[in-house]
Motif scaffolding. Sequence first.
Motif, PDB file in Angstrom:
ATOM      1  N   GLY A 200       0.791  -1.226   0.000  1.00 49.26           N
ATOM      2  CA  GLY A 200       0.000   0.000   0.000  1.00 49.26           C
ATOM      3  C   GLY A 200       0.819   1.270   0.000  1.00 49.26           C
ATOM      4  N   GLY A 201       2.031   1.194  -0.532  1.00 48.04           N
ATOM      5  CA  GLY A 201       2.886   2.376  -0.601  1.00 48.04           C
ATOM      6  C   GLY A 201       3.760   2.575   0.624  1.00 48.04           C
ATOM      7  N   LYS A 202       3.696   1.655   1.582  1.00 45.05           N
ATOM      8  CA  LYS A 202       4.530   1.790   2.779  1.00 45.05           C
ATOM      9  C   LYS A 202       5.991   1.446   2.480  1.00 45.05           C
ATOM     10  CE  LYS A 202       0.908   1.065   6.224  1.00 45.05           C
ATOM     11  NZ  LYS A 202       0.452   0.267   7.383  1.00 45.05           N
ATOM     12  N   PHE A 203       6.202   0.684   1.411  1.00 46.28           N
ATOM     13  CA  PHE A 203       7.562   0.366   0.987  1.00 46.28           C
ATOM     14  C   PHE A 203       7.635   0.531  -0.528  1.00 46.28           C
ATOM     15  CE2 PHE A 203      10.909  -2.423  -0.588  1.00 46.28           C
ATOM     16  CZ  PHE A 203      11.947  -2.144   0.278  1.00 46.28           C
ATOM     17  N   ILE A 204       8.600   1.315  -0.982  1.00 48.46           N
ATOM     18  CA  ILE A 204       8.783   1.542  -2.414  1.00 48.46           C
ATOM     19  C   ILE A 204      10.245   1.286  -2.756  1.00 48.46           C
ATOM     20  CG2 ILE A 204       8.501   3.163  -4.338  1.00 48.46           C
ATOM     21  CD1 ILE A 204       6.599   4.775  -2.552  1.00 48.46           C
ATOM     22  N   VAL A 205      10.470   0.514  -3.806  1.00 45.21           N
ATOM     23  CA  VAL A 205      11.824   0.260  -4.272  1.00 45.21           C
ATOM     24  C   VAL A 205      11.994   0.881  -5.654  1.00 45.21           C
ATOM     25  CG1 VAL A 205      11.148  -2.036  -5.112  1.00 45.21           C
ATOM     26  CG2 VAL A 205      13.564  -1.507  -4.791  1.00 45.21           C
ATOM     27  N   TYR A 206      13.081   1.595  -5.830  1.00 45.11           N
ATOM     28  CA  TYR A 206      13.446   2.222  -7.100  1.00 45.11           C
ATOM     29  C   TYR A 206      14.763   1.589  -7.550  1.00 45.11           C
ATOM     30  CZ  TYR A 206      10.398   6.023  -5.395  1.00 45.11           C
ATOM     31  OH  TYR A 206       9.349   6.779  -4.895  1.00 45.11           O
ATOM     32  N   TRP A 207      14.939   1.396  -8.871  1.00 47.85           N
ATOM     33  CA  TRP A 207      16.197   0.811  -9.305  1.00 47.85           C
ATOM     34  C   TRP A 207      16.544   1.171 -10.737  1.00 47.85           C
ATOM     35  CZ3 TRP A 207      11.641  -1.807  -9.409  1.00 47.85           C
ATOM     36  CH2 TRP A 207      11.324  -2.566 -10.535  1.00 47.85           C
ATOM     37  N   ARG A 208      17.824   1.024 -11.015  1.00 49.64           N
ATOM     38  CA  ARG A 208      18.379   1.135 -12.359  1.00 49.64           C
ATOM     39  C   ARG A 208      19.674   0.314 -12.361  1.00 49.64           C
ATOM     40  NH1 ARG A 208      20.376   7.376 -12.841  1.00 49.64           N
ATOM     41  NH2 ARG A 208      21.486   6.658 -14.703  1.00 49.64           N
ATOM     42  N   ASN A 209      20.134  -0.029 -13.543  1.00 49.90           N
ATOM     43  CA  ASN A 209      21.402  -0.749 -13.633  1.00 49.90           C
ATOM     44  C   ASN A 209      22.021  -0.537 -15.003  1.00 49.90           C
ATOM     45  OD1 ASN A 209      19.190  -2.926 -14.476  1.00 49.90           O
ATOM     46  ND2 ASN A 209      21.126  -3.579 -15.427  1.00 49.90           N
ATOM     47  N   ASP A 210      23.315  -0.766 -15.060  1.00 50.62           N
ATOM     48  CA  ASP A 210      24.009  -0.832 -16.340  1.00 50.62           C
ATOM     49  C   ASP A 210      24.635  -2.225 -16.405  1.00 50.62           C
ATOM     50  OD1 ASP A 210      26.268  -0.653 -14.656  1.00 50.62           O
ATOM     51  OD2 ASP A 210      26.427   1.514 -14.959  1.00 50.62           O
ATOM     52  N   GLY A 211      25.667  -2.396 -17.177  1.00 48.41           N
ATOM     53  CA  GLY A 211      26.246  -3.719 -17.297  1.00 48.41           C
ATOM     54  C   GLY A 211      27.092  -4.137 -16.114  1.00 48.41           C
ATOM     55  N   GLU A 212      27.381  -3.188 -15.222  1.00 46.51           N
ATOM     56  CA  GLU A 212      28.292  -3.487 -14.116  1.00 46.51           C
ATOM     57  C   GLU A 212      27.709  -3.217 -12.728  1.00 46.51           C
ATOM     58  OE1 GLU A 212      32.973  -2.547 -12.879  1.00 46.51           O
ATOM     59  OE2 GLU A 212      32.010  -1.470 -14.536  1.00 46.51           O
ATOM     60  N   TYR A 213      26.850  -2.196 -12.628  1.00 46.37           N
ATOM     61  CA  TYR A 213      26.394  -1.764 -11.316  1.00 46.37           C
ATOM     62  C   TYR A 213      24.870  -1.776 -11.167  1.00 46.37           C
ATOM     63  CZ  TYR A 213      31.159   0.076 -10.970  1.00 46.37           C
ATOM     64  OH  TYR A 213      32.523   0.209 -10.961  1.00 46.37           O
ATOM     65  N   LEU A 214      24.441  -1.971  -9.931  1.00 42.42           N
ATOM     66  CA  LEU A 214      23.045  -1.798  -9.531  1.00 42.42           C
ATOM     67  C   LEU A 214      22.961  -0.548  -8.680  1.00 42.42           C
ATOM     68  CD1 LEU A 214      20.088  -2.843  -9.054  1.00 42.42           C
ATOM     69  CD2 LEU A 214      20.995  -3.994  -7.022  1.00 42.42           C
ATOM     70  N   TYR A 215      21.990   0.305  -8.998  1.00 40.73           N
ATOM     71  CA  TYR A 215      21.731   1.517  -8.222  1.00 40.73           C
ATOM     72  C   TYR A 215      20.306   1.390  -7.685  1.00 40.73           C
ATOM     73  CZ  TYR A 215      25.418   2.986 -11.492  1.00 40.73           C
ATOM     74  OH  TYR A 215      26.558   3.064 -12.243  1.00 40.73           O
ATOM     75  N   MET A 216      20.134   1.598  -6.400  1.00 39.85           N
ATOM     76  CA  MET A 216      18.820   1.330  -5.814  1.00 39.85           C
ATOM     77  C   MET A 216      18.489   2.325  -4.714  1.00 39.85           C
ATOM     78  SD  MET A 216      17.398  -2.351  -4.453  1.00 39.85           S
ATOM     79  CE  MET A 216      17.004  -2.878  -6.135  1.00 39.85           C
ATOM     80  N   ALA A 217      17.190   2.574  -4.568  1.00 39.97           N
ATOM     81  CA  ALA A 217      16.691   3.395  -3.467  1.00 39.97           C
ATOM     82  C   ALA A 217      15.549   2.637  -2.797  1.00 39.97           C
ATOM     83  CB  ALA A 217      16.211   4.751  -3.962  1.00 39.97           C
ATOM     84  N   LEU A 218      15.540   2.657  -1.484  1.00 46.03           N
ATOM     85  CA  LEU A 218      14.474   2.067  -0.685  1.00 46.03           C
ATOM     86  C   LEU A 218      13.789   3.181   0.089  1.00 46.03           C
ATOM     87  CD1 LEU A 218      16.503  -0.906   0.879  1.00 46.03           C
ATOM     88  CD2 LEU A 218      15.301  -0.867  -1.318  1.00 46.03           C
ATOM     89  N   LYS A 219      12.478   3.233   0.015  1.00 44.30           N
ATOM     90  CA  LYS A 219      11.730   4.249   0.748  1.00 44.30           C
ATOM     91  C   LYS A 219      10.679   3.543   1.595  1.00 44.30           C
ATOM     92  CE  LYS A 219       8.952   8.463   0.209  1.00 44.30           C
ATOM     93  NZ  LYS A 219       8.403   9.436  -0.764  1.00 44.30           N
ATOM     94  N   GLY A 220      10.779   3.698   2.904  1.00 52.44           N
ATOM     95  CA  GLY A 220       9.849   3.014   3.784  1.00 52.44           C
ATOM     96  C   GLY A 220       9.199   3.958   4.780  1.00 52.44           C
ATOM     97  N   GLN A 221       7.951   3.679   5.106  1.00 55.31           N
ATOM     98  CA  GLN A 221       7.217   4.509   6.059  1.00 55.31           C
ATOM     99  C   GLN A 221       7.605   4.097   7.476  1.00 55.31           C
ATOM    100  OE1 GLN A 221       2.985   4.528   5.449  1.00 55.31           O
ATOM    101  NE2 GLN A 221       2.621   6.136   6.937  1.00 55.31           N
ATOM    102  N   THR A 222       8.761   4.568   7.889  1.00 58.11           N
ATOM    103  CA  THR A 222       9.288   4.261   9.211  1.00 58.11           C
ATOM    104  C   THR A 222      10.417   5.228   9.539  1.00 58.11           C
ATOM    105  OG1 THR A 222      10.341   2.558  10.591  1.00 58.11           O
ATOM    106  CG2 THR A 222      10.941   2.595   8.261  1.00 58.11           C
ATOM    107  N   THR A 223      10.703   5.369  10.819  1.00 66.11           N
ATOM    108  CA  THR A 223      11.890   6.106  11.249  1.00 66.11           C
ATOM    109  C   THR A 223      12.936   5.116  11.753  1.00 66.11           C
ATOM    110  OG1 THR A 223      10.886   6.437  13.440  1.00 66.11           O
ATOM    111  CG2 THR A 223      10.629   8.211  11.820  1.00 66.11           C
TER     112      THR A 223
END
Length: 207
Positions: free
Chosen positions: A64-87
């Motif tokens: 329900g939107g409490k956890f959102i994962v964002y990502w991108r990658n190329d041939g070598e690396y993974l780039y990611m963001a995690l957004k969670g409804q918490t402190t």
Amino acid sequence: MKSQTLLILWLVVSILLLSGCIEGKQGSTTTAETNPATLSHLREWKADGVISPNEYPHKQSLAGGKFIVYWRNDGEYLYMALKGQTTGWVAIGFEPSNAMKDADIIFGWVKNGQVIVIDAYSTGTYGPHPPDEELGGTNDILEYAGKEEDEYTVIEFKRRLDTGDHYDKSLIPSQKVKFIFALADSDEFTQKHNIIRGSGELTLDKA
């Protein structure tokens, strides 16, 4: 005359189908996952704890939107963001074999303005999940940052797709990656997830 009219109608319909003007054809769109050219228009990735427009081509909202994962990658690396409804902490675990077992887990949280990110591995079905270094592996998070704001925690990180570490999952472009996720209201990653947990699947881009 009737046969000529039918022939003309058939030709018109054929042209419309080929040009994509029929509604059914328009519904089949190209996304960043299937069109690598789209990735060239992304803005530069930065580990700053801010999810900027066009920084990530992919986003998956869970619980329900409490956890959102964002990502991108190329041939070598993974780039990611995690957004969670918490402190407290947020976490994602790649490719578990059963529940949490064998999951390559990234934990992150912000405490007193300091960002902590842990490269961990779950040795049991429901933990424990010590840092890779305690198991004889290495910490393979190359860059990271985070931010705590408006009851949400954001963690960004970068790692190699294939770190060479036995306690990290080797990922490859175009791979479908199963994952687990969890949130807790604690800044101690050894504390059990007490807000929410779940699972999902994401697809990496072609190299």
